[in-house]
Write an enzyme that holds these catalytic residues in place. Structure first.
Site, PDB file in Angstrom:
ATOM      1  N   LYS A 106       2.576  11.624 -11.203  1.00 35.53           N
ATOM      2  CA  LYS A 106       1.773  10.676 -11.982  1.00 35.53           C
ATOM      3  C   LYS A 106       2.576   9.390 -12.152  1.00 35.53           C
ATOM      4  O   LYS A 106       3.742   9.441 -12.552  1.00 35.53           O
ATOM      5  CB  LYS A 106       1.432  11.250 -13.363  1.00 35.53           C
ATOM      6  CG  LYS A 106       0.293  12.256 -13.334  1.00 35.53           C
ATOM      7  CD  LYS A 106      -0.141  12.626 -14.737  1.00 35.53           C
ATOM      8  CE  LYS A 106      -1.274  13.635 -14.699  1.00 35.53           C
ATOM      9  NZ  LYS A 106      -1.642  14.106 -16.044  1.00 35.53           N
ATOM     10  N   ARG A 125       0.815  -1.232   0.000  1.00 37.80           N
ATOM     11  CA  ARG A 125       0.000   0.000   0.000  1.00 37.80           C
ATOM     12  C   ARG A 125       0.841   1.272   0.000  1.00 37.80           C
ATOM     13  O   ARG A 125       0.368   2.349   0.362  1.00 37.80           O
ATOM     14  CB  ARG A 125      -0.972   0.036   1.188  1.00 37.80           C
ATOM     15  CG  ARG A 125      -1.945  -1.107   1.185  1.00 37.80           C
ATOM     16  CD  ARG A 125      -3.166  -0.794   2.037  1.00 37.80           C
ATOM     17  NE  ARG A 125      -4.085  -1.911   2.009  1.00 37.80           N
ATOM     18  CZ  ARG A 125      -4.087  -2.897   2.897  1.00 37.80           C
ATOM     19  NH1 ARG A 125      -3.240  -2.888   3.907  1.00 37.80           N
ATOM     20  NH2 ARG A 125      -4.949  -3.872   2.784  1.00 37.80           N
ATOM     21  N   HIS A 173      -1.331  13.168 -28.900  1.00 36.92           N
ATOM     22  CA  HIS A 173      -1.561  11.753 -28.536  1.00 36.92           C
ATOM     23  C   HIS A 173      -2.205  10.992 -29.685  1.00 36.92           C
ATOM     24  O   HIS A 173      -1.903   9.820 -29.910  1.00 36.92           O
ATOM     25  CB  HIS A 173      -2.480  11.650 -27.317  1.00 36.92           C
ATOM     26  CG  HIS A 173      -1.735  11.697 -26.017  1.00 36.92           C
ATOM     27  ND1 HIS A 173      -2.301  12.152 -24.855  1.00 36.92           N
ATOM     28  CD2 HIS A 173      -0.469  11.342 -25.699  1.00 36.92           C
ATOM     29  CE1 HIS A 173      -1.414  12.080 -23.876  1.00 36.92           C
ATOM     30  NE2 HIS A 173      -0.294  11.590 -24.363  1.00 36.92           N
ATOM     31  N   GLU A 216       8.339  19.370 -24.352  1.00 42.38           N
ATOM     32  CA  GLU A 216       7.639  19.642 -23.085  1.00 42.38           C
ATOM     33  C   GLU A 216       8.144  20.957 -22.482  1.00 42.38           C
ATOM     34  O   GLU A 216       7.389  21.692 -21.838  1.00 42.38           O
ATOM     35  CB  GLU A 216       7.836  18.492 -22.081  1.00 42.38           C
ATOM     36  CG  GLU A 216       7.331  17.122 -22.556  1.00 42.38           C
ATOM     37  CD  GLU A 216       5.794  16.983 -22.595  1.00 42.38           C
ATOM     38  OE1 GLU A 216       5.085  17.924 -22.197  1.00 42.38           O
ATOM     39  OE2 GLU A 216       5.319  15.913 -23.052  1.00 42.38           O
ATOM     40  N   HIS A 262       7.351  10.403 -28.069  1.00 40.27           N
ATOM     41  CA  HIS A 262       6.255  11.164 -27.462  1.00 40.27           C
ATOM     42  C   HIS A 262       6.398  12.677 -27.715  1.00 40.27           C
ATOM     43  O   HIS A 262       5.459  13.344 -28.154  1.00 40.27           O
ATOM     44  CB  HIS A 262       6.201  10.863 -25.955  1.00 40.27           C
ATOM     45  CG  HIS A 262       5.196  11.696 -25.226  1.00 40.27           C
ATOM     46  ND1 HIS A 262       3.843  11.571 -25.439  1.00 40.27           N
ATOM     47  CD2 HIS A 262       5.335  12.707 -24.316  1.00 40.27           C
ATOM     48  CE1 HIS A 262       3.194  12.443 -24.675  1.00 40.27           C
ATOM     49  NE2 HIS A 262       4.080  13.145 -23.988  1.00 40.27           N
ATOM     50  N   GLU A 264      -5.199  17.093 -10.952  1.00 38.94           N
ATOM     51  CA  GLU A 264      -5.693  17.473 -12.275  1.00 38.94           C
ATOM     52  C   GLU A 264      -7.204  17.656 -12.316  1.00 38.94           C
ATOM     53  O   GLU A 264      -7.892  17.127 -13.199  1.00 38.94           O
ATOM     54  CB  GLU A 264      -5.249  16.424 -13.310  1.00 38.94           C
ATOM     55  CG  GLU A 264      -5.299  16.981 -14.720  1.00 38.94           C
ATOM     56  CD  GLU A 264      -4.644  16.065 -15.733  1.00 38.94           C
ATOM     57  OE1 GLU A 264      -3.414  15.927 -15.694  1.00 38.94           O
ATOM     58  OE2 GLU A 264      -5.363  15.500 -16.553  1.00 38.94           O
ATOM     59  N   ASN A 286      -1.770  19.700 -20.617  1.00 37.64           N
ATOM     60  CA  ASN A 286      -2.159  18.909 -21.797  1.00 37.64           C
ATOM     61  C   ASN A 286      -2.022  19.679 -23.091  1.00 37.64           C
ATOM     62  O   ASN A 286      -2.362  19.152 -24.160  1.00 37.64           O
ATOM     63  CB  ASN A 286      -3.615  18.450 -21.659  1.00 37.64           C
ATOM     64  CG  ASN A 286      -3.763  17.510 -20.496  1.00 37.64           C
ATOM     65  OD1 ASN A 286      -2.898  16.669 -20.285  1.00 37.64           O
ATOM     66  ND2 ASN A 286      -4.817  17.670 -19.723  1.00 37.64           N
TER      67      ASN A 286
HETATM   68  N1  GLY Z   1       2.486  15.128 -18.040  1.00 35.52           N
HETATM   69  C1  GLY Z   1       1.427  15.969 -17.642  1.00 35.52           C
HETATM   70  C2  GLY Z   1       1.215  15.984 -16.171  1.00 35.52           C
HETATM   71  O1  GLY Z   1       2.073  15.575 -15.421  1.00 35.52           O
HETATM   72  O2  GLY Z   1       0.173  16.406 -15.733  1.00 35.52           O
END
Ligand code: GLY
Length: 354
Positions: free
Chosen positions: A131, A109, A239, A173, A254, A224, A232
């Protein structure tokens, strides 16, 4: 969600040793892939505390970011006696930091993780912001969790070994962050030539600025629900192009897909939100000069549109764009007519002379 701590370092060995000495954990695990095991781990392995760690190595490549390799990581952790007080260091690109982050989020966990990104893409994006996840059922990052590492160490020494394509991939990015941030950040990023003889000292400073932009946004909205959707920009159409390229059997990197997506989505921004025409032209020209073209024709517009309708960020079946009224002036949750989306694909092809 606890805040992560991001440090930009110039002497990773010394800083990591100091950090680990101050941290309480019972066992240390270091996740690498076959590339970073060979090329990056040797740069750290004479750190005394790293020598005491157990190395876990997985196959490199995004296609391996799956349940099979994840379960192999869980198995090593379990068989080697990892506890909730063990520490997992993820040493690699986005695939390693995403999957290692998710292994950390789920094992018993949740055990603490540290990310040490080794690509530009991971340094400015994947490894920062919490993420984590794996691909599943043919879908990218379908299963995952928001689970920030306790610390991210970014050392640009790793960037010196990257090839041009991978450097450009991460740079897309950085361009995105600068567009979201301010006219000043935009001016600095658009003036840099990542495809030429790279000024690494300057790149290092720019990486720090880029990460700070992302951190500000993530701190405001870690899960988010609102402003993090800004990140985004370029990704809805990007994408779709990435997925199409994957189906064709010639996957785009990417960031190359994101660069193409940025051209299209700035066109939408110009038409729908008043983004300045001169900046649109400047970005389109920059991307054409730096990035390889993505070839497609109008017979594939419907397929691209269909792929956009599957984007995770959509709500109630409506394609959800992030657009800009200008550099630093973000407009989230924008819906756009299908005809205008097709026009933006025309604009990309015209810009690249396709
Ligand atoms: N890669 C976009 C984010 O981390 O929200």
């Amino acid at each position: 969600m606890a805040n992560q701590h991001v440090v930009i370092v110039t002497n990773l060995k010394a800083e990591l040793q100091e950090y680990l000495s101050a941290l309480k954990y019972d066992k240390l695990f270091i996740l690498t892939d076959t590339n970073t095991r060979e090329k990056c781990y040797p740069l750290l392995k004479d750190i005394p505390l790293i020598q005491q760690g157990e190395v876990i190595s997985i196959e490199a490549g995004d296609t391996g970011k799956d349940i099979t390799q994840l379960s192999a990581i869980w198995r090593v952790l379990s068989e080697k006696g990892a506890s909730r007080h063990s520490l997992l260091i993820n040493l690699g690109g986005g695939m390693v930091t995403d999957m290692g982050g998710f292994a950390g989020a789920t094992f018993k966990r949740g055990i603490p993780t540290i990310n040490i990104p080794t690509t530009l893409m991971a340094s400015v994006d994947a490894a920062v912001g919490g993420k984590t996840g794996i691909n599943f059922n043919g879908l990218k990052n379908e299963i995952g969790a928001f689970y920030p590492p306790v610390c991210v160490f970014i050392d640009c020494m790793f960037l010196r070994t990257l090839d041009r394509d991978n450097l450009l991939s991460g740079y897309a990015e950085m361009l995105k962050h600068a567009l979201l941030s301010s006219p000043e950040d935009y001016a600095s990023v658009i003036a840099f030539d990542p495809g030429g003889a790279v000024d690494y000292a300057r790149l290092h400073r720019m990486v720090a600025q880029s990460v700070a932009i992302k951190e500000r946004i993530v701190e405001e909205d870690p899960r988010e629900l609102g402003i993090r959707k800004a990140l985004n920009l370029g990704h809805t159409i990007g994408h779709a192009m990435e997925s199409l390229s994957f189906k064709r059997g010639h996957p785009l990197l990417h960031g190359h897909a994101v660069a193409a997506g940025i051209v299209c989505e700035l066109y939408l921004s110009y038409k729908q939100c008043g983004f300045p025409a001169d900046k649109l032209t400047q970005v389109a020209y920059y991307i054409k000069e730096q990035y390889p073209p993505f070839f497609f024709d109008c017979s594939e517009y419907d397929a691209l549109y269909e792929l956009m309708t599957h984007d995770k960020k959509n709500e109630s079946g409506i394609i959800n764009f992030t657009l800009l009224a200008d550099t630093g002036k973000v407009r989230i949750n924008q819906s756009v007519d299908k005809a205008l989306i097709f026009e933006s694909l025309d604009f990309y092809r015209e810009s690249f002379g396709i």
